[in-house]
Design a protein around this motif. Structure first.
Motif, mmCIF file in Angstrom:
data_model
loop_
_atom_site.group_PDB
_atom_site.id
_atom_site.type_symbol
_atom_site.label_atom_id
_atom_site.label_comp_id
_atom_site.label_asym_id
_atom_site.label_seq_id
_atom_site.Cartn_x
_atom_site.Cartn_y
_atom_site.Cartn_z
ATOM 1 N N ASP A 158 7.615 -2.639 -4.542
ATOM 2 C CA ASP A 158 8.641 -1.701 -4.110
ATOM 3 C C ASP A 158 8.746 -0.562 -5.114
ATOM 4 O OD1 ASP A 158 10.616 -0.678 -2.553
ATOM 5 O OD2 ASP A 158 12.097 -2.230 -2.974
ATOM 6 N N ILE A 159 9.299 0.546 -4.631
ATOM 7 C CA ILE A 159 9.549 1.690 -5.502
ATOM 8 C C ILE A 159 10.806 1.381 -6.311
ATOM 9 C CG2 ILE A 159 10.110 4.157 -5.511
ATOM 10 C CD1 ILE A 159 7.493 3.996 -4.243
ATOM 11 N N GLN A 160 10.750 1.652 -7.585
ATOM 12 C CA GLN A 160 11.898 1.385 -8.449
ATOM 13 C C GLN A 160 12.278 2.649 -9.205
ATOM 14 O OE1 GLN A 160 13.595 -1.629 -8.872
ATOM 15 N NE2 GLN A 160 12.368 -2.437 -7.186
ATOM 16 N N LEU A 161 13.580 2.813 -9.391
ATOM 17 C CA LEU A 161 14.068 3.953 -10.161
ATOM 18 C C LEU A 161 14.512 3.475 -11.531
ATOM 19 C CD1 LEU A 161 16.417 5.724 -7.597
ATOM 20 C CD2 LEU A 161 14.344 6.689 -8.550
ATOM 21 N N LEU A 192 3.054 11.149 -5.704
ATOM 22 C CA LEU A 192 4.026 11.785 -6.600
ATOM 23 C C LEU A 192 3.341 12.311 -7.861
ATOM 24 C CD1 LEU A 192 7.200 9.501 -6.447
ATOM 25 C CD2 LEU A 192 7.087 11.916 -5.872
ATOM 26 N N LEU A 193 2.422 11.507 -8.385
ATOM 27 C CA LEU A 193 1.711 11.944 -9.591
ATOM 28 C C LEU A 193 0.884 13.192 -9.298
ATOM 29 C CD1 LEU A 193 0.569 8.506 -11.044
ATOM 30 C CD2 LEU A 193 2.188 10.089 -12.072
ATOM 31 N N GLU A 194 0.238 13.178 -8.150
ATOM 32 C CA GLU A 194 -0.583 14.311 -7.762
ATOM 33 C C GLU A 194 0.280 15.550 -7.530
ATOM 34 O OE1 GLU A 194 -4.051 14.703 -4.513
ATOM 35 O OE2 GLU A 194 -3.607 12.679 -5.202
ATOM 36 N N ALA A 205 9.119 -6.662 -13.180
ATOM 37 C CA ALA A 205 8.392 -7.643 -12.369
ATOM 38 C C ALA A 205 8.028 -7.036 -11.023
ATOM 39 C CB ALA A 205 9.226 -8.904 -12.182
ATOM 40 N N THR A 206 8.965 -6.333 -10.407
ATOM 41 C CA THR A 206 8.687 -5.679 -9.116
ATOM 42 C C THR A 206 7.596 -4.636 -9.275
ATOM 43 O OG1 THR A 206 11.010 -6.001 -8.583
ATOM 44 C CG2 THR A 206 9.795 -4.489 -7.180
ATOM 45 N N LEU A 207 7.666 -3.883 -10.373
ATOM 46 C CA LEU A 207 6.655 -2.848 -10.613
ATOM 47 C C LEU A 207 5.278 -3.469 -10.794
ATOM 48 C CD1 LEU A 207 8.514 -0.462 -13.091
ATOM 49 C CD2 LEU A 207 7.949 0.007 -10.717
ATOM 50 N N ARG A 208 5.233 -4.576 -11.513
ATOM 51 C CA ARG A 208 3.939 -5.228 -11.748
ATOM 52 C C ARG A 208 3.332 -5.715 -10.450
ATOM 53 N NH1 ARG A 208 5.681 -6.879 -16.980
ATOM 54 N NH2 ARG A 208 4.607 -5.455 -18.388
ATOM 55 N N ASP A 228 0.810 -1.227 0.000
ATOM 56 C CA ASP A 228 0.000 0.000 0.000
ATOM 57 C C ASP A 228 0.837 1.267 0.000
ATOM 58 O OD1 ASP A 228 -2.267 -1.481 -0.043
ATOM 59 O OD2 ASP A 228 -2.681 -1.331 2.102
ATOM 60 N N VAL A 229 1.986 1.207 0.695
ATOM 61 C CA VAL A 229 2.847 2.396 0.763
ATOM 62 C C VAL A 229 3.371 2.735 -0.635
ATOM 63 C CG1 VAL A 229 4.974 3.339 1.750
ATOM 64 C CG2 VAL A 229 3.484 1.895 3.141
ATOM 65 N N VAL A 230 3.726 1.697 -1.382
ATOM 66 C CA VAL A 230 4.239 1.910 -2.737
ATOM 67 C C VAL A 230 3.170 2.558 -3.606
ATOM 68 C CG1 VAL A 230 5.028 0.729 -4.833
ATOM 69 C CG2 VAL A 230 5.863 -0.014 -2.595
ATOM 70 N N ILE A 231 1.966 2.030 -3.527
ATOM 71 C CA ILE A 231 0.870 2.555 -4.351
ATOM 72 C C ILE A 231 0.569 4.002 -3.953
ATOM 73 C CG2 ILE A 231 -1.568 2.258 -4.938
ATOM 74 C CD1 ILE A 231 -1.009 -0.805 -4.323
#
Ligand SMILES: [Zn+2]
Length: 138
Positions: free
Chosen positions: A90-93, A12-14, A83-86, A3-6
């Motif tokens: 976790d947050i990925q750079l 960030l988008l906002e 895969a992590t993003l899907r 949930d924290v990632v989402i």
């Protein structure tokens, strides 16, 4: 799923949206700034720090991944990161441009509501204020 990632991606988008609004706004800046401050409070400090450094360089700190490609720099994103993003674990750079990544599977849509709102009146001509010349009678 995390949930924290989402929430972080959402915030960030906002934040980006509001910052763009603030850059364009001529009025109501204080209200936009207040909304920005609320979101900033929700973000993890080091993510916020990264965001601010990117913004200081005139860059966005977040980019969608479309078809496995970072939309920020057009480089292919590594499969492990994808895969992590899907999984939204976790947050990925992006290894190339350093933007935070999120998966955007939605097809690009034409910008909505770009047209002039219906029924908008043409700008009024400046009218001279009529000054009353009547002298009050006592
Ligand atoms: Zn990139």
């Amino acid at each position: 799923m995390n949930d924290v990632v989402i929430a972080t991606i959402q915030n960030l988008l906002e934040l980006h949206q509001l910052e763009e609004q603030l850059d364009r706004a001529r009025t109501g800046k204080a209200e936009i700034q207040a909304k920005i401050n609320l979101i900033r409070e929700k973000l993890i400090p080091n993510i916020l720090g990264h965001h601010d450094r990117m913004r200081a360089r005139g860059r966005k700190s977040i980019a969608p991944v479309r078809n496995g490609v970072c939309a920020g720099c057009h480089m292919v994103v590594a499969t492990g990161i994808l895969a992590t993003l899907r999984r939204q674990d976790d947050i990925q750079l992006c290894a190339n441009c350093g933007r935070y990544l999120y998966i955007d599977e939605t097809p690009p849509e034409p910008p909505a509501e770009a047209a002039v709102p219906a029924g908008e009146a043409p700008p009024k001509k400046a009218r001279k204020k009529r000054v009353s010349k009547r002298i009050p009678v006592e």
